[in-house]
Design a protein around this motif. Structure first.
Motif, short mmCIF file in Angstrom:
data_model
loop_
_atom_site.label_atom_id
_atom_site.label_comp_id
_atom_site.label_asym_id
_atom_site.label_seq_id
_atom_site.Cartn_x
_atom_site.Cartn_y
_atom_site.Cartn_z
N UNK A 187 0.77 -1.11 -0.01
CA UNK A 187 -0.19 0.00 -0.01
C UNK A 187 0.93 1.35 0.17
N UNK A 188 2.08 1.05 0.68
CA UNK A 188 2.96 2.33 0.68
C UNK A 188 4.02 2.30 -0.65
N UNK A 189 3.85 1.32 -1.44
CA UNK A 189 4.49 1.41 -2.76
C UNK A 189 5.50 0.48 -2.56
N UNK A 190 5.70 -0.07 -1.77
CA UNK A 190 6.98 -1.04 -1.75
C UNK A 190 6.64 -2.40 -2.12
N UNK A 191 6.98 -2.82 -3.05
CA UNK A 191 6.48 -4.27 -3.54
C UNK A 191 7.22 -5.22 -3.22
N UNK A 192 8.39 -5.15 -2.33
CA UNK A 192 9.36 -6.03 -2.02
C UNK A 192 8.54 -7.34 -1.38
N UNK A 193 8.05 -7.08 -0.27
CA UNK A 193 7.51 -8.33 0.67
C UNK A 193 6.35 -8.91 -0.07
N UNK B 44 -5.17 -2.66 -12.36
CA UNK B 44 -4.43 -2.79 -10.92
C UNK B 44 -3.08 -3.00 -10.78
N UNK B 45 -2.40 -2.14 -10.26
CA UNK B 45 -1.04 -2.28 -9.71
C UNK B 45 -0.19 -2.35 -11.03
N UNK B 46 -0.48 -1.49 -12.02
CA UNK B 46 0.20 -1.35 -13.03
C UNK B 46 1.63 -0.98 -12.77
N UNK B 47 2.11 -0.29 -11.49
CA UNK B 47 3.23 0.33 -11.25
C UNK B 47 4.36 -0.84 -10.88
N UNK B 48 3.61 -2.09 -10.53
CA UNK B 48 4.46 -3.10 -9.83
C UNK B 48 4.44 -4.18 -11.08
N UNK B 49 3.50 -4.04 -12.05
CA UNK B 49 3.38 -5.17 -13.11
C UNK B 49 4.35 -5.18 -14.03
N UNK B 50 5.00 -6.31 -14.53
CA UNK B 50 5.84 -6.46 -15.65
C UNK B 50 5.25 -6.08 -17.09
N UNK B 51 3.97 -6.43 -16.84
CA UNK B 51 3.24 -6.33 -18.43
C UNK B 51 1.87 -5.86 -17.97
N UNK B 52 1.80 -4.61 -18.96
CA UNK B 52 0.19 -4.07 -18.86
C UNK B 52 -0.47 -4.38 -20.06
N UNK B 53 -1.87 -5.12 -20.05
CA UNK B 53 -2.57 -5.15 -21.20
C UNK B 53 -3.98 -4.58 -20.99
N UNK B 54 -4.53 -4.32 -22.30
CA UNK B 54 -5.85 -3.87 -22.03
C UNK B 54 -6.82 -4.37 -23.31
N UNK C 63 -6.21 -0.32 0.39
CA UNK C 63 -5.07 0.50 -0.21
C UNK C 63 -4.03 -0.34 -0.81
N UNK C 64 -4.56 -1.65 -0.87
CA UNK C 64 -3.50 -2.26 -1.46
C UNK C 64 -3.60 -2.47 -3.08
N UNK C 65 -4.97 -1.83 -3.44
CA UNK C 65 -5.22 -1.84 -4.86
C UNK C 65 -4.87 -0.60 -5.29
N UNK C 66 -3.66 -0.70 -6.20
CA UNK C 66 -3.23 0.57 -6.79
C UNK C 66 -3.73 0.94 -8.35
N UNK C 67 -4.79 1.61 -8.54
CA UNK C 67 -5.43 1.71 -10.09
C UNK C 67 -4.94 2.66 -10.76
#
Lengths: 376, 316
Positions: B33-39, B127-137, B158-162
């Motif tokens: 939710x804070x933008x840290x995708x590591x864990x 959803x989570x396009x900042x974390x995703x390696x591939x974005x589709x539409x 908060x864990x859903x970043x759209x």
């Protein structure tokens, strides 16, 4: 995991479907809550019994076909899909018969079951009393030991089908010193015996769907005690789940009703009424959910036990919602006599009988979810 | 006819449940939710090692073949532990890529099956396009690779970043059934969310005392919890049946029924969980609030109950 029917299941379904197609009366029978309708429904039971289709899950020796629980679900689907009449025998078939199979003597099975299967003897339940509804263990009607049997005294009420039925079954206090659920005996008795007064009670729409029973020194022989004297509570409760679970209101009934609701929507609905559309879709979804739940239940190898209360809450509330949707689709015609209105009035009793939904929710919370029993 | 999960499915679910119990998902959710995708990424990798992300990938691309029953069983556990990230979206992306085939499938699917790549699909937000390696539409029935456009839009969960997206390269024709597989995964996720909410609420009702006794002794509380169970119990078979009808004409109909029922049951469980816990669950720091917020967000993700009922009526 699969949802596949075997060729044997398909053949059974086809046989049931063909027979029903050839024999189901073309129009609806008169209401089974009238004298004329009761007689017509009894005739229908005779026809079903002659085809060995009245009690498919019973052993062949008593008029059944040894059908598996899945085959029984299939039978029910076909039965309601065919628009076949309501089952006037269902109190005996769904409540008394399972108790007899578990606790009855061979003599009782041989004497009671075949005429139940053929519709010759129609049974009424006699559980509730004026002071014992949800709190059934508060019952006060007595069974007093006499030479060769028992004398029954007291009052029973909300006795479904008793206005026109032949015999009744219920619990009586046989140990006058006992309290609560101890000292009760499960007995069968004739409704036309000396000392029995049946006073029909008009249900919500005035039809005599149930009755009060006044018992004044009614003699019952020892042969009509089910299980041991004073052990009636355990005997009755061992099969209470049958009433609450799948058997009393089978999934097939709702599958057929949801199909008819969809037809009604297509005939009558304003397509722009999305609120009603969602309710029709919801009825279809819930009917399918119950159908699938039935397949899940018969696939399980463990005991469903108190989970039957989950079913009872579901089907009773769904039944009302489905019929309310139909009445709303009918608009101003919704208050006029129709099969939908009859079904609606019938559905309103669902959350009350077979243990109120409040009692069922207590059972779910305590025996399925494990919450503490505590005080009421 | 054997309409219950097989023993091996149950063992698989149990092993994922244990794995996720050890993974401390609430901490991963808060970091995500804070933008840290590591864990969260570490949780995804361990799930990939357990075979979860191979369940929507064909064997020719190093997957297990599309196994819908196993998939809903696994995703249920992900929902039960509120695993952050584009779970249903990755399932749909895999099915979409498999259906268009070619270089895109060959490039991405093996990496997705191995948990090395996370994919998302805009529905309409990615959803989570900042974390995703591939974005589709999917636009007008065409599958496109896409780029996230602009900043993350905050969600109730908060864990859903759209993110909005801009379509880039066309990859081919999108199949409806691939999107339906994503919808079904979302329904399975919701069932897990609802189940967890009921579990924690029952536990809380047994231990929280008021008026000198556990609140679970009160019928008002009992009846709430019983109602949540009834809804969840009757949504589950719809999800399982939809998984079994994958590849048949009934699949879209069954997916819509499953998603509508799972949304409603999961949301009922959330409302009841909030009420049974009282004020404590209305705080962001108390873990069940993470599930409560997710239940409402997923209610309308991948189509609301009303959307699916509308579609269902066109399919009946």
């Amino acid at each position: 995991m699969d949802l596949d029917f075997s060729p044997g299941h398909d053949a059974f379904r086809a046989e049931v479907r063909d027979w029903l197609r050839a024999h189901v009366p073309p129009g609806p029978l008169p209401s089974l809550e009238t004298e004329e309708g009761f007689a017509a429904h009894r005739e229908w039971e005779r026809a079903l019994g002659a085809a060995r289709l009245s009690v498919v899950s019973w052993p062949a020796g008593y008029g059944g076909r040894d059908a598996s629980p899945l085959e029984w679900l299939i039978f029910e689907e076909e039965y309601y899909a065919a628009g076949a009449p309501g089952r006037v025998s269902q109190n005996g078939i769904n409540l008394l018969a399972p108790t007899l199979f578990e606790h009855g003597t061979p003599e009782q099975l041989a004497r009671v079951l075949p005429p139940m299967a053929s519709g010759e003897v129609i049974w009424a339940q006699a559980w509730s009393e004026p002071g014992a509804g949800s709190d059934l263990a508060a019952l006060r009607a007595t069974a007093t030991r006499v030479e060769g049997g028992w004398r029954l005294n007291g009052q029973k009420t909300w006795s479904s089908r008793a206005a026109f039925a032949d015999r009744g079954f219920g619990l009586f206090r046989s140990d006058p010193e006992s309290r609560r659920h101890r000292g009760l005996t499960y007995l069968m008795f004739p409704l036309d015996a000396d000392g029995v007064t049946v006073r029909p009670i008009g249900r919500l729409d005035g039809r005599p769907a149930f009755a009060e029973l006044f018992l004044d020194d009614v003699f019952v022989p020892d042969a009509d005690v089910i299980g041991a004297p004073d052990d009636g509570w355990r005997v009755a409760m061992s099969t209470a789940g049958n009433e609450r679970g799948l058997t009393l209101r089978s999934p097939g009934r709702y599958t057929a009703a949801a199909g008819r609701l969809l037809d009604l929507w297509r005939e009558r609905a304003d397509p722009s009424d999305t609120a009603l559309r969602d309710r029709v879709a919801d009825a279809w979804i819930r009917a399918r959910a119950y159908r699938l739940k039935g397949f899940e239940t018969v696939s399980r190898t463990d005991d469903v036990g108190a989970e039957s209360s989950v079913n009872k809450v579901f089907w009773s509330e769904f039944d009302i919602a489905l019929h309310e949707t139909a009445l709303d689709l009918l608009g101003a015609d919704g208050e006029l006599e129709s099969e939908w209105l009859e079904g609606y009035v019938f559905s309103l009793a669902g959350p009350i009988y077979a243990g109120t939904n409040e009692i069922q929710r207590n059972v779910i919370a305590e025996r399925v979810l494990g919450l503490p029993r505590g005080s009421r | 006819m054997k309409f219950v999960l097989d023993g091996e499915h149950l063992l698989f679910a149990e092993s994922l449940h244990k794995l996720l119990d050890r993974s401390d998902t609430p901490t991963a959710i808060r970091a995500w939710s804070a933008g840290d995708h590591g864990p969260g990424r570490r949780v995804w990798r361990s799930l990939a090692e357990a075979g979860v992300f191979a369940l929507a990938v064909p064997e020719e691309h190093d997957g297990a073949g599309v196994l819908p029953v196993e998939l809903v069983t696994a995703v249920h556990e992900l929902g039960r532990h509120a695993v952050p990230g584009p779970v249903a979206e990755t399932v749909a992306a895999a099915a979409l890529l498999a259906s268009v085939g070619g270089d895109a499938a060959a490039t991405w699917l093996p990496r997705m099956a191995a948990g090395e790549a996370m994919a998302t699909v805009a529905r309409p937000y990615a959803l989570d396009a900042d974390a995703a390696d591939l974005v589709l539409t999917v636009e007008n029935g065409e599958l496109h690779q896409a780029e996230p456009a602009g900043e993350a839009r905050p969600s109730l969960d908060p864990a859903r970043r759209l993110f909005g997206v801009t379509a880039a390269r066309s990859l081919g024709k999108a199949t409806e059934s691939a999107l339906d597989l994503g919808t079904l995964a979302c329904a399975a996720q919701q069932m897990g969310v609802g189940r967890r909410l009921l579990e924690v609420s029952v536990d809380y009702a047994k231990t929280r005392h008021q008026f000198g006794r556990p609140i679970g002794e009160f019928q008002a509380v009992k009846h709430h919890l019983a109602n949540a169970l009834v809804e969840l119990e009757f949504a589950r078979p719809l999800v399982h049946a939809a998984a079994l009808s994958y590849g048949t004409d009934d699949f879209p109909r069954d997916v819509s029924a499953a998603k509508a029922a799972a949304s409603e049951a999961s949301y009922t469980a959330a409302r009841i969980a909030l009420q049974v816990h009282g004020a404590i669950a209305y705080t962001a720091e108390y873990d069940p609030s993470l599930w409560i917020r997710k239940a409402r967000a997923l209610y309308s993700a991948w189509g609301s109950p009303s959307d699916h009922k509308a579609r269902l009526m066109t399919l009946l």
